[in-house]
Write an enzyme that holds these catalytic residues in place. Structure first.
Site, short mmCIF file in Angstrom:
data_model
loop_
_atom_site.label_atom_id
_atom_site.label_comp_id
_atom_site.label_asym_id
_atom_site.label_seq_id
_atom_site.Cartn_x
_atom_site.Cartn_y
_atom_site.Cartn_z
N LYS A 78 -19.70 20.44 107.13
CA LYS A 78 -20.38 21.54 106.44
C LYS A 78 -19.99 21.52 104.97
O LYS A 78 -18.81 21.32 104.64
CB LYS A 78 -19.97 22.87 107.09
CG LYS A 78 -20.74 24.08 106.58
CD LYS A 78 -20.31 25.34 107.34
CE LYS A 78 -21.09 26.57 106.91
NZ LYS A 78 -20.67 27.79 107.64
N SER A 153 -24.45 30.42 109.65
CA SER A 153 -24.69 29.64 108.46
C SER A 153 -24.47 28.14 108.64
O SER A 153 -24.94 27.36 107.82
CB SER A 153 -23.80 30.14 107.32
OG SER A 153 -22.44 29.89 107.61
N SER A 177 -20.91 32.07 112.50
CA SER A 177 -21.60 30.96 111.83
C SER A 177 -21.40 29.58 112.46
O SER A 177 -22.06 28.63 112.06
CB SER A 177 -21.16 30.88 110.36
OG SER A 177 -21.84 31.85 109.61
#
Lengths: 486, 94
Positions: A78, A153, A177
């Site tokens: 990420k 996210s 997330s």
């Protein structure tokens, strides 16, 4: 055998037995990205040259007989976890050209284990969002249905794992997330206990809630990745010096000693889709059939979790994001000759609308005259939520719930309606407020073929219990062979 | 409305953000809706409840005050939008 479809456990075995090389495996992943990421949009940066160099080094380690379980395994990261020399943007224009001068602790640990870092994955800007539409650069699409959100996210991480564009990925979880995109994309994702994994080099959103964790194709793969990244780090004073068990040594002896709690408040939660409710009920029956005893528990302050979270998280964010001022790194509006106006113009141009909304909300909640009414009150409610879990865990070993109230919804649906997006975090954000671990494991599909996830939450530092239940459930549910058609 | 346009502009100033005229109404509306929802917290009696700032009990992390390796200045300045003589450069303040 399609190399990109391998799990980490499978690939690790083949690498050790010299049946494949990391160079072949990494090449297959890069080819897969080339073939499908134009449609999915999971990667913000692909480091093909760096990945091939790491793969060659891994093959050397394998030849030398010095291999760890992740040696030679291609992973995606990420894009809010710092990678030395590799652009790290947080999906924000304000960090568009930021090249970290150091590795996050989790990255150092992955590199020491010989993992191959393929590239950086899309997300909601600064991890603020539940859809990955709030990226400053691109929308990521759900591999199961390209018109749907992948969740967020960590939407890029979940979509990349689901679409076989990496064997596993790291995400971060501040209010769901990791777990919510894992649920929407039909993969496994775990948020470890707060303090289990070092946050050094994780770009801060809400420091008392943020935690890094893995997303993988199977429960076992997540355990292998967590083994590599967990443990105390002197550079993160909130990382906890607790002993770390070998998570990948998952207990396989059934669930007959396990008591599972079902929160009575969750069945009446706002906006719970009947298909999700039914899938979770079926999962509970499966878990009972594996020997677990299921009891009803109560988490009486559930209704207040979203409100408390959306005071605490934006408050911490407004403080953390004060550092983006155009001075030390990132974007600067160079046309401004006045310092104050330079700050204002830089931040206004650099941050997207959702980030600005949360900064304003958090600044308001912390401002003179409002602090006690908002931040103070929310922090007290946080105590009550934490106590609810403590009470429940006195009578059960784990708590089971949905992950998200609905399957992945169409792209664009909540763009102008932030509160509706926030409310979809109802089942996940309590774990962040209480600091407990939670895992999302696939438990079914909706009528139109969208994945549904099951959440299992546990006591502080008892990730092993989550892996045990999730692994037994995964084996019984036999959903991992199903792949999105791309 | 829960939060006035003037309050949005004041808070935006504190946060060093410029909010254009066309955005103030939209933001005041959205933030007002969120604050209305947050007001449900007032239904809970929290008299005597201590606040939680971290969910895990943390103790101070002490270490010996010893010289440790650190980023060299060139690496620390590598991402600076503007630098001058080993320092971050900003528009003239005085």
């Amino acid at each position: 055998m399609k190399l990109h479809e391998l799990t980490i456990a499978q690939a690790s075995g083949l690498l050790k037995n010299k049946e494949i090389t990391s160079v072949e495996l990494t090449r297959a992943i890069l080819d897969r990205i080339e073939a499908v990421d134009g449609r999915v949009g999971a990667y913000l940066t692909v480091d093909a040259d760096g990945a091939m160099a790491q793969a060659k080094a891994a093959d050397q380690r394998l030849a030398d007989g010095d291999a760890a379980p992740l040696t030679g395994i291609p992973l995606g990261i990420k894009d809010l976890i710092c990678t030395q020399g590799l652009r790290t943007t947080c999906a924000s224009k304000i960090l568009e050209n930021f090249i970290p001068p150091y590795d996050a602790t989790v990255i150092s640990r992955l590199k020491n284990a010989g993992a191959v870092i393929v590239g950086k994955l899309n997300m909601d800007e600064f991890a603020m969002g539940s859809t990955t539409e709030h990226s400053g650069f691109q929308v990521t699409r759900n591999p199961w249905n390209l018109d749907r959100i992948p969740g967020g996210s960590s939407g890029g991480s979940a979509a990349a794992v689901a679409a076989d564009m990496c064997l596993g990925a790291l995400g971060s979880d501040t209010g769901g997330s990791i777990r919510q995109p894992a649920s929407h994309c039909g993969v496994v994702g775990i948020k470890p206990t707060y303090g289990r994994v070092s946050r050094f080099g994780l770009v801060a959103f809400a420091s008392s809630l943020d935690q890094i964790g893995p997303l993988g194709k199977t429960v076992a793969d997540c355990a292998i990745m967590l083994d590599a990244i967990a443990g105390h780090d002197p550079r993160d004073s909130t990382s906890v010096p607790e002993p770390v068990p070998t998570f990948s040594a998952i207990a396989e002896n059934g669930l007959s000693d396990v008591v599972v709690g079902i929160p009575r408040e969750y069945s009446s939660a706002h906006g719970l889709d009947p298909q999700v409710g039914a899938a979770v009920e079926r999962a509970v029956k499966t878990i009972e059939s594996l020997g677990a005893r299921c009891i009803e528990v109560s988490l009486p302050h559930t209704d207040y979790a979203v409100a408390a979270y959306y005071v605490i998280a934006p408050s911490e964010a407004s403080s953390n994001l004060a550092r983006y001022d155009g001075v030390k790194y990132g974007f600067r509006d160079r046309t401004q000759t006045d310092l104050l106006q330079m700050y204002r113009s830089t931040r206004t141009q650099g941050f997207g609308p959702e980030v600005q909304r949360r900064i304003i909300l958090g600044t308001y909640a912390l401002s003179a005259g409002y602090y006690d009414a908002y931040y103070g009150k929310a922090s007290q409610i946080r105590t009550l939520i934490k106590n609810d879990f403590q009470t429940a865990f006195a009578s059960c070993d784990a708590i089971i719930s949905p992950v998200a109230p609905t399957p992945a919804y169409p792209i664009g649906e909540t763009l102008d309606d932030p509160l509706t997006m926030y409310l979809s975090d109802i089942f996940t954000l309590s774990a962040n407020l209480a600091g407990i671990p939670g895992i999302s494991v696939p438990c079914g599909f909706s009528d139109d073929g969208l994945p549904i996830g099951l959440q299992i939450m546990g006591r502080h530092f008892n990730e092993s219990m989550l892996f045990q239940i999730a692994r037994q459930f995964e084996r019984a549910a036999t959903l991992t062979d199903k792949k999105p058609l791309l | 409305m829960k939060i006035t346009k003037a309050e949005v502009l004041h808070v935006a100033h504190l946060a060093r953000l410029d909010i254009g005229d066309s955005d103030v109404d939209r933001l005041a509306g959205q933030i007002g809706t969120i604050l209305d929802y947050v007001d449900t917290l007032k239904q809970v009696d929290t008299t005597g409840v201590p606040a939680t700032s971290h969910a895990i009990t943390l103790t101070n992390a002490f270490r010996e005050d010893e010289l440790q390796s650190h980023l060299d200045p060139e690496a620390a300045l590598a991402n600076a939008p503007e630098k001058d003589d080993g320092a971050f450069a900003v528009p003239k303040v005085i």
